[in-house]
Motif scaffolding. Structure first.
Motif, PDB file in Angstrom:
ATOM      1  N   VAL A 133      55.186 120.868  41.727  1.00 46.19           N
ATOM      2  CA  VAL A 133      54.590 120.113  42.836  1.00 46.19           C
ATOM      3  C   VAL A 133      55.549 119.022  43.307  1.00 46.19           C
ATOM      4  CG1 VAL A 133      52.724 118.545  43.493  1.00 46.19           C
ATOM      5  CG2 VAL A 133      52.206 120.633  42.203  1.00 46.19           C
ATOM      6  N   ASP A 134      56.139 118.306  42.362  1.00 47.68           N
ATOM      7  CA  ASP A 134      57.091 117.241  42.713  1.00 47.68           C
ATOM      8  C   ASP A 134      58.273 117.799  43.501  1.00 47.68           C
ATOM      9  OD1 ASP A 134      55.546 115.346  41.449  1.00 47.68           O
ATOM     10  OD2 ASP A 134      56.693 115.384  39.581  1.00 47.68           O
ATOM     11  N   GLU A 135      58.791 118.933  43.066  1.00 45.67           N
ATOM     12  CA  GLU A 135      59.941 119.547  43.737  1.00 45.67           C
ATOM     13  C   GLU A 135      59.584 119.965  45.161  1.00 45.67           C
ATOM     14  OE1 GLU A 135      61.105 122.745  41.218  1.00 45.67           O
ATOM     15  OE2 GLU A 135      62.055 121.445  39.714  1.00 45.67           O
ATOM     16  N   ILE A 136      58.391 120.533  45.324  1.00 40.79           N
ATOM     17  CA  ILE A 136      57.972 121.002  46.640  1.00 40.79           C
ATOM     18  C   ILE A 136      57.720 119.828  47.580  1.00 40.79           C
ATOM     19  CG2 ILE A 136      56.111 122.204  47.886  1.00 40.79           C
ATOM     20  CD1 ILE A 136      55.903 124.062  45.429  1.00 40.79           C
ATOM     21  N   LEU A 137      57.143 118.754  47.069  1.00 41.70           N
ATOM     22  CA  LEU A 137      56.941 117.552  47.880  1.00 41.70           C
ATOM     23  C   LEU A 137      58.269 117.028  48.409  1.00 41.70           C
ATOM     24  CD1 LEU A 137      54.283 115.704  45.707  1.00 41.70           C
ATOM     25  CD2 LEU A 137      53.953 116.435  48.079  1.00 41.70           C
ATOM     26  N   GLU A 138      59.297 117.034  47.560  1.00 39.76           N
ATOM     27  CA  GLU A 138      60.609 116.560  47.981  1.00 39.76           C
ATOM     28  C   GLU A 138      61.236 117.518  48.990  1.00 39.76           C
ATOM     29  OE1 GLU A 138      64.978 115.357  46.058  1.00 39.76           O
ATOM     30  OE2 GLU A 138      63.269 115.815  44.757  1.00 39.76           O
ATOM     31  N   LEU A 139      61.149 118.814  48.713  1.00 39.45           N
ATOM     32  CA  LEU A 139      61.757 119.816  49.591  1.00 39.45           C
ATOM     33  C   LEU A 139      61.175 119.775  50.997  1.00 39.45           C
ATOM     34  CD1 LEU A 139      62.081 123.034  47.375  1.00 39.45           C
ATOM     35  CD2 LEU A 139      63.930 121.890  48.599  1.00 39.45           C
ATOM     36  N   THR A 140      59.871 119.582  51.090  1.00 37.90           N
ATOM     37  CA  THR A 140      59.199 119.630  52.391  1.00 37.90           C
ATOM     38  C   THR A 140      59.139 118.279  53.096  1.00 37.90           C
ATOM     39  OG1 THR A 140      57.056 119.335  51.285  1.00 37.90           O
ATOM     40  CG2 THR A 140      57.762 121.597  51.741  1.00 37.90           C
ATOM     41  N   GLY A 141      59.594 117.222  52.432  1.00 39.90           N
ATOM     42  CA  GLY A 141      59.532 115.898  53.020  1.00 39.90           C
ATOM     43  C   GLY A 141      58.144 115.288  53.000  1.00 39.90           C
ATOM     44  N   LEU A 142      57.267 115.838  52.167  1.00 38.60           N
ATOM     45  CA  LEU A 142      55.889 115.344  52.105  1.00 38.60           C
ATOM     46  C   LEU A 142      55.676 114.326  50.978  1.00 38.60           C
ATOM     47  CD1 LEU A 142      53.938 118.685  52.727  1.00 38.60           C
ATOM     48  CD2 LEU A 142      54.064 116.720  54.271  1.00 38.60           C
ATOM     49  N   GLY A 143      56.755 113.963  50.298  1.00 40.84           N
ATOM     50  CA  GLY A 143      56.636 113.017  49.187  1.00 40.84           C
ATOM     51  C   GLY A 143      55.907 111.734  49.540  1.00 40.84           C
ATOM     52  N   PRO A 144      56.205 111.102  50.702  1.00 37.45           N
ATOM     53  CA  PRO A 144      55.517 109.847  51.047  1.00 37.45           C
ATOM     54  C   PRO A 144      54.011 110.021  51.253  1.00 37.45           C
ATOM     55  CG  PRO A 144      57.525 110.104  52.332  1.00 37.45           C
ATOM     56  CD  PRO A 144      57.285 111.412  51.647  1.00 37.45           C
ATOM     57  N   TYR A 145      53.555 111.252  51.422  1.00 38.47           N
ATOM     58  CA  TYR A 145      52.133 111.510  51.689  1.00 38.47           C
ATOM     59  C   TYR A 145      51.430 112.119  50.476  1.00 38.47           C
ATOM     60  CZ  TYR A 145      54.234 111.083  56.287  1.00 38.47           C
ATOM     61  OH  TYR A 145      54.959 110.636  57.366  1.00 38.47           O
ATOM     62  N   ARG A 146      52.061 112.017  49.345  1.00 37.91           N
ATOM     63  CA  ARG A 146      51.571 112.651  48.133  1.00 37.91           C
ATOM     64  C   ARG A 146      50.084 112.396  47.873  1.00 37.91           C
ATOM     65  NH1 ARG A 146      54.163 113.896  43.177  1.00 37.91           N
ATOM     66  NH2 ARG A 146      52.581 114.199  41.594  1.00 37.91           N
ATOM     67  N   ASP A 147      49.643 111.157  47.993  1.00 35.51           N
ATOM     68  CA  ASP A 147      48.269 110.779  47.644  1.00 35.51           C
ATOM     69  C   ASP A 147      47.362 110.628  48.864  1.00 35.51           C
ATOM     70  OD1 ASP A 147      48.865 110.687  44.864  1.00 35.51           O
ATOM     71  OD2 ASP A 147      49.808 108.728  45.169  1.00 35.51           O
ATOM     72  N   VAL A 148      47.835 111.073  50.020  1.00 30.81           N
ATOM     73  CA  VAL A 148      47.036 111.026  51.247  1.00 30.81           C
ATOM     74  C   VAL A 148      46.121 112.238  51.297  1.00 30.81           C
ATOM     75  CG1 VAL A 148      47.142 111.088  53.775  1.00 30.81           C
ATOM     76  CG2 VAL A 148      48.827 109.760  52.473  1.00 30.81           C
ATOM     77  N   LEU A 149      44.878 112.056  51.734  1.00 25.82           N
ATOM     78  CA  LEU A 149      43.975 113.187  51.897  1.00 25.82           C
ATOM     79  C   LEU A 149      44.512 114.100  52.993  1.00 25.82           C
ATOM     80  CD1 LEU A 149      40.426 111.544  51.664  1.00 25.82           C
ATOM     81  CD2 LEU A 149      41.746 112.683  49.863  1.00 25.82           C
ATOM     82  N   ALA A 150      44.513 115.393  52.730  1.00 27.78           N
ATOM     83  CA  ALA A 150      45.108 116.354  53.664  1.00 27.78           C
ATOM     84  C   ALA A 150      44.463 116.286  55.038  1.00 27.78           C
ATOM     85  CB  ALA A 150      45.007 117.766  53.095  1.00 27.78           C
ATOM     86  N   GLY A 151      43.163 116.016  55.067  1.00 27.43           N
ATOM     87  CA  GLY A 151      42.459 115.947  56.341  1.00 27.43           C
ATOM     88  C   GLY A 151      42.904 114.787  57.210  1.00 27.43           C
ATOM     89  N   GLY A 152      43.572 113.801  56.615  1.00 18.42           N
ATOM     90  CA  GLY A 152      44.035 112.648  57.373  1.00 18.42           C
ATOM     91  C   GLY A 152      45.473 112.751  57.831  1.00 18.42           C
ATOM     92  N   LEU A 153      46.143 113.861  57.509  1.00 23.00           N
ATOM     93  CA  LEU A 153      47.532 114.037  57.928  1.00 23.00           C
ATOM     94  C   LEU A 153      47.624 114.351  59.410  1.00 23.00           C
ATOM     95  CD1 LEU A 153      49.023 116.337  55.117  1.00 23.00           C
ATOM     96  CD2 LEU A 153      49.526 113.917  55.478  1.00 23.00           C
ATOM     97  N   ALA A 154      48.740 113.966  60.019  1.00 29.19           N
ATOM     98  CA  ALA A 154      49.033 114.400  61.379  1.00 29.19           C
ATOM     99  C   ALA A 154      49.172 115.924  61.386  1.00 29.19           C
ATOM    100  CB  ALA A 154      50.326 113.754  61.869  1.00 29.19           C
ATOM    101  N   TYR A 155      48.941 116.526  62.551  1.00 27.71           N
ATOM    102  CA  TYR A 155      48.923 117.988  62.650  1.00 27.71           C
ATOM    103  C   TYR A 155      50.230 118.608  62.144  1.00 27.71           C
ATOM    104  CZ  TYR A 155      48.472 122.653  64.674  1.00 27.71           C
ATOM    105  OH  TYR A 155      48.417 124.010  64.852  1.00 27.71           O
ATOM    106  N   GLY A 156      51.365 118.051  62.527  1.00 27.96           N
ATOM    107  CA  GLY A 156      52.647 118.598  62.103  1.00 27.96           C
ATOM    108  C   GLY A 156      52.814 118.583  60.598  1.00 27.96           C
ATOM    109  N   HIS A 157      52.327 117.528  59.944  1.00 30.76           N
ATOM    110  CA  HIS A 157      52.411 117.450  58.490  1.00 30.76           C
ATOM    111  C   HIS A 157      51.431 118.415  57.830  1.00 30.76           C
ATOM    112  CE1 HIS A 157      54.279 113.255  59.054  1.00 30.76           C
ATOM    113  NE2 HIS A 157      55.200 114.067  58.612  1.00 30.76           N
ATOM    114  N   GLN A 158      50.302 118.674  58.476  1.00 30.62           N
ATOM    115  CA  GLN A 158      49.390 119.680  57.944  1.00 30.62           C
ATOM    116  C   GLN A 158      50.032 121.061  57.970  1.00 30.62           C
ATOM    117  OE1 GLN A 158      45.347 119.788  59.257  1.00 30.62           O
ATOM    118  NE2 GLN A 158      45.021 117.595  59.026  1.00 30.62           N
ATOM    119  N   LYS A 159      50.803 121.349  59.029  1.00 34.26           N
ATOM    120  CA  LYS A 159      51.520 122.622  59.101  1.00 34.26           C
ATOM    121  C   LYS A 159      52.538 122.721  57.957  1.00 34.26           C
ATOM    122  CE  LYS A 159      51.357 125.155  62.394  1.00 34.26           C
ATOM    123  NZ  LYS A 159      50.538 126.354  62.714  1.00 34.26           N
TER     124      LYS A 159
END
Length: 259
Positions: A133-159
């Motif tokens: 999970v840690d590796e994938i968060l880094e690879l996709t650039g989603l690390g800063p949003y690790r603890d954010v609820l998915a429903g609250g992400l911007a559309y592009g980050h949800q993709k």
């Protein structure tokens, strides 16, 4: 060398409608292949057939030489094929990390609690998944949003999260159903760079349905063109651009700028 994916004479009839008719193509190792065509061409139906969401009327699908025709998606995933969807398919009330964690859990042969004999085994498996999970968060650039609820992400980050969940299943082939849908030009270009990076670093092949032709032409090594459920052309991006049948049926359409 045997292709990763072999689609042979795949057909699907819905009553009298032939949604897909005699479709055949392959995807090789470390290859990016695009599946394009006008609306109603049968692209999503083809994806559903390949991924096991629906059963074909005839034809076969082979993954790594193994016949997976008609297997349910849960079993197809364990053979190394994962899929993303047009709409963002995330668990909105779970965090970004939890969403990816759920994807990784699907690689296990069943419930982690019933298939592992000891607590030590469970801890080791969870630690391995946590690292993934840690590796994938880094690879996709989603690390800063690790603890954010998915429903609250911007559309592009949800993709991006949809792709992250897909690669958490450790696929050798990832099917992407309109991954750039709803993204603007800049976001689309960024997403293309992300897909290329993931494909190269994770050592997997990609098969994508996409209407953003700039992304398709930039990302894909080979393109398959569907019109009214039938393959009308297959080749490199350069060859597809110049194919008269493709230009007439698709690229010359009034909505080409968006397509």
């Amino acid at each position: 060398m045997t292709p990763i994916l072999e689609v042979n004479q795949l057909s699907k009839n819905f009553g009298g409608l032939k949604a897909v008719s005699g479709l055949s193509f392959n995807v090789g190792a470390d290859e990016v292949v695009g599946l394009i065509g006008p609306n109603g061409a049968g692209k999503s139906t083809a994806f559903n057939l390949i991924s096991g969401s629906i059963r074909p009327s005839s034809g076969t699908v082979r993954l790594h030489g193994r016949d997976i025709t008609g297997l349910p998606p849960s079993r197809v995933v364990r053979h190394g094929l994962a899929r993303t969807f047009q709409s963002t398919a995330v668990y909105p009330s779970a965090t970004v990390a939890e969403n990816i964690h759920r994807g990784a859990l699907s690689t296990l042969p069943g419930s982690i609690w019933t298939h592992m004999a000891s607590t030590a085994e469970r801890r080791a498996a969870l630690a391995r998944i946590g690292k993934e999970v840690d590796e994938i968060l880094e690879l996709t650039g989603l690390g800063p949003y690790r603890d954010v609820l998915a429903g609250g992400l911007a559309y592009g980050h949800q993709k991006k999260l949809g792709v992250a969940i897909g690669i958490a299943t450790r696929p050798t082939l990832l099917l992407l159903d309109e991954p750039a849908a709803g993204l603007n030009g800049e976001e689309c270009a960024e997403f293309g760079r992300l897909l290329r990076r993931l494909q190269q670093q994770r050592g997997m092949s990609l098969l994508l349905v996409e209407h953003h032709m700039a992304l398709v032409m930039e990302l894909c090594q080979r393109i398959v063109v569907l019109v009214q459920g039938q393959k009308v052309a297959e080749g490199t991006p350069a060859a597809i651009r110049q194919d008269p049948a493709v230009i007439e049926a698709y690229l010359g359409a009034p909505d080409y700028a968006h397509a």
